[in-house]
Design a protein around this motif. Structure first.
Motif, PDB file in Angstrom:
ATOM      1  N   ASN A  96      -3.894   9.794   4.312  1.00 53.57           N
ATOM      2  CA  ASN A  96      -4.241  10.598   5.480  1.00 53.57           C
ATOM      3  C   ASN A  96      -5.543  11.387   5.303  1.00 53.57           C
ATOM      4  O   ASN A  96      -5.622  12.552   5.688  1.00 53.57           O
ATOM      5  CB  ASN A  96      -3.081  11.540   5.839  1.00 53.57           C
ATOM      6  CG  ASN A  96      -3.195  12.045   7.262  1.00 53.57           C
ATOM      7  OD1 ASN A  96      -3.713  11.366   8.130  1.00 53.57           O
ATOM      8  ND2 ASN A  96      -2.726  13.265   7.485  1.00 53.57           N
ATOM      9  N   ASP A  97      -6.560  10.767   4.700  1.00 51.02           N
ATOM     10  CA  ASP A  97      -7.822  11.480   4.479  1.00 51.02           C
ATOM     11  C   ASP A  97      -9.054  10.651   4.854  1.00 51.02           C
ATOM     12  O   ASP A  97     -10.148  10.917   4.387  1.00 51.02           O
ATOM     13  CB  ASP A  97      -7.932  11.934   3.024  1.00 51.02           C
ATOM     14  CG  ASP A  97      -8.068  10.779   2.047  1.00 51.02           C
ATOM     15  OD1 ASP A  97      -7.735   9.640   2.401  1.00 51.02           O
ATOM     16  OD2 ASP A  97      -8.507  11.031   0.905  1.00 51.02           O
ATOM     17  N   VAL A  98      -8.867   9.656   5.725  1.00 51.37           N
ATOM     18  CA  VAL A  98      -9.982   8.782   6.091  1.00 51.37           C
ATOM     19  C   VAL A  98     -10.750   9.394   7.256  1.00 51.37           C
ATOM     20  O   VAL A  98     -10.222   9.560   8.344  1.00 51.37           O
ATOM     21  CB  VAL A  98      -9.493   7.371   6.483  1.00 51.37           C
ATOM     22  CG1 VAL A  98     -10.685   6.477   6.834  1.00 51.37           C
ATOM     23  CG2 VAL A  98      -8.658   6.757   5.381  1.00 51.37           C
ATOM     24  N   GLU A  99     -12.005   9.722   6.998  1.00 51.81           N
ATOM     25  CA  GLU A  99     -12.884  10.190   8.060  1.00 51.81           C
ATOM     26  C   GLU A  99     -13.685   9.026   8.638  1.00 51.81           C
ATOM     27  O   GLU A  99     -13.848   8.910   9.842  1.00 51.81           O
ATOM     28  CB  GLU A  99     -13.843  11.250   7.520  1.00 51.81           C
ATOM     29  CG  GLU A  99     -14.799  11.772   8.568  1.00 51.81           C
ATOM     30  CD  GLU A  99     -15.722  12.840   8.031  1.00 51.81           C
ATOM     31  OE1 GLU A  99     -16.717  13.136   8.703  1.00 51.81           O
ATOM     32  OE2 GLU A  99     -15.469  13.381   6.945  1.00 51.81           O
ATOM     33  N   LEU A 100     -14.168   8.184   7.762  1.00 50.84           N
ATOM     34  CA  LEU A 100     -15.015   7.065   8.138  1.00 50.84           C
ATOM     35  C   LEU A 100     -14.741   5.925   7.171  1.00 50.84           C
ATOM     36  O   LEU A 100     -14.430   6.161   5.997  1.00 50.84           O
ATOM     37  CB  LEU A 100     -16.486   7.488   8.059  1.00 50.84           C
ATOM     38  CG  LEU A 100     -17.555   6.508   8.504  1.00 50.84           C
ATOM     39  CD1 LEU A 100     -17.400   6.156   9.985  1.00 50.84           C
ATOM     40  CD2 LEU A 100     -18.936   7.105   8.252  1.00 50.84           C
ATOM     41  N   LEU A 101     -14.855   4.698   7.646  1.00 53.55           N
ATOM     42  CA  LEU A 101     -14.564   3.532   6.821  1.00 53.55           C
ATOM     43  C   LEU A 101     -15.724   2.547   6.927  1.00 53.55           C
ATOM     44  O   LEU A 101     -16.212   2.281   8.026  1.00 53.55           O
ATOM     45  CB  LEU A 101     -13.274   2.884   7.317  1.00 53.55           C
ATOM     46  CG  LEU A 101     -12.713   1.712   6.556  1.00 53.55           C
ATOM     47  CD1 LEU A 101     -11.204   1.673   6.700  1.00 53.55           C
ATOM     48  CD2 LEU A 101     -13.310   0.400   7.004  1.00 53.55           C
ATOM     49  N   THR A 102     -16.144   2.018   5.793  1.00 56.17           N
ATOM     50  CA  THR A 102     -17.172   0.979   5.764  1.00 56.17           C
ATOM     51  C   THR A 102     -16.614  -0.240   5.051  1.00 56.17           C
ATOM     52  O   THR A 102     -16.301  -0.169   3.858  1.00 56.17           O
ATOM     53  CB  THR A 102     -18.445   1.468   5.037  1.00 56.17           C
ATOM     54  OG1 THR A 102     -18.996   2.571   5.744  1.00 56.17           O
ATOM     55  CG2 THR A 102     -19.487   0.358   4.955  1.00 56.17           C
ATOM     56  N   PRO A 103     -16.454  -1.359   5.761  1.00 51.73           N
ATOM     57  CA  PRO A 103     -16.037  -2.584   5.084  1.00 51.73           C
ATOM     58  C   PRO A 103     -17.211  -3.138   4.285  1.00 51.73           C
ATOM     59  O   PRO A 103     -18.352  -3.120   4.748  1.00 51.73           O
ATOM     60  CB  PRO A 103     -15.649  -3.520   6.223  1.00 51.73           C
ATOM     61  CG  PRO A 103     -16.369  -3.004   7.413  1.00 51.73           C
ATOM     62  CD  PRO A 103     -16.597  -1.547   7.202  1.00 51.73           C
ATOM     63  N   CYS A 104     -16.920  -3.611   3.082  1.00 56.47           N
ATOM     64  CA  CYS A 104     -17.956  -4.136   2.193  1.00 56.47           C
ATOM     65  C   CYS A 104     -17.565  -5.548   1.796  1.00 56.47           C
ATOM     66  O   CYS A 104     -16.704  -5.757   0.935  1.00 56.47           O
ATOM     67  CB  CYS A 104     -18.107  -3.258   0.960  1.00 56.47           C
ATOM     68  SG  CYS A 104     -18.562  -1.544   1.342  1.00 56.47           S
TER      69      CYS A 104
END
Length: 169
Positions: A96-104
């Motif tokens: 419960n701490d995801v602000e932003l996600l970048t798939p790599c």
């Protein structure tokens, strides 16, 4: 809240070393995350044709590239993209701490990953990843692009069906 960099697995060679694609995915994640804090690297990928699990090889590449163990989470069971998305979703939801996600991932694969994460409600930012094209050639790269064109609507349909029936975990 943290910025998550989800690194998708690729082949591990018979001797346990990473394929070029796997190395480029880890290198791309490290480059995108260079000046980001707080950051979390989420390595995903189970055992493919050869072991160890792709996520464990990614972890080792991240550590060698300057990441610290406390920044790295491991998902080492998934054997395909949709499983990776769902297993990573379970991990991130529990934290419960995801602000932003970048798939790599490889460039031809990143769009599918980004769309699937967006469908799960994540705020997603894509970044420029190292290209596989110069390393694998245009014919192989073209086959991968075609595979993505077919896999995207299939995975979107499966994810939406799972979401509608409450089976996201």
């Amino acid at each position: 809240m943290s910025h998550y960099f989800v690194i998708f697995g690729a082949a591990v060679r018979a001797d346990g070393t990473p394929s070029g694609s796997l190395m480029r995915r880890a290198e791309g994640a490290l480059a995108l995350a260079k000046d980001v804090r707080p950051r979390i690297f989420l390595a995903t990928g189970g055992v493919g044709r050869y072991g160890p699990a792709e996520a464990l090889v990614i972890r080792d590449l991240l550590l060698a590239g300057g990441a610290v163990q406390q920044e790295i989470l491991i998902e080492d069971k998934a054997t395909d993209t949709l499983q990776s998305i769902l297993f990573c979703h379970a991990i991130m939801r529990s934290r419960n701490d995801v602000e932003l996600l970048t798939p790599c991932s490889s460039g031809y694969h990143n769009l599918r990953c980004a769309i699937l994460f967006r469908l799960l409600g994540y705020r997603v930012r894509t970044g420029r990843m190292p290209s596989d094209l110069p390393h694998i050639g245009p014919w192989k790269w073209g086959r991968y692009v075609l595979k993505e064109a077919l896999a995207l609507p299939f995975d979107v349909s499966l994810l939406l069906l799972r979401r509608a029936t409450g089976r996201l975990t």
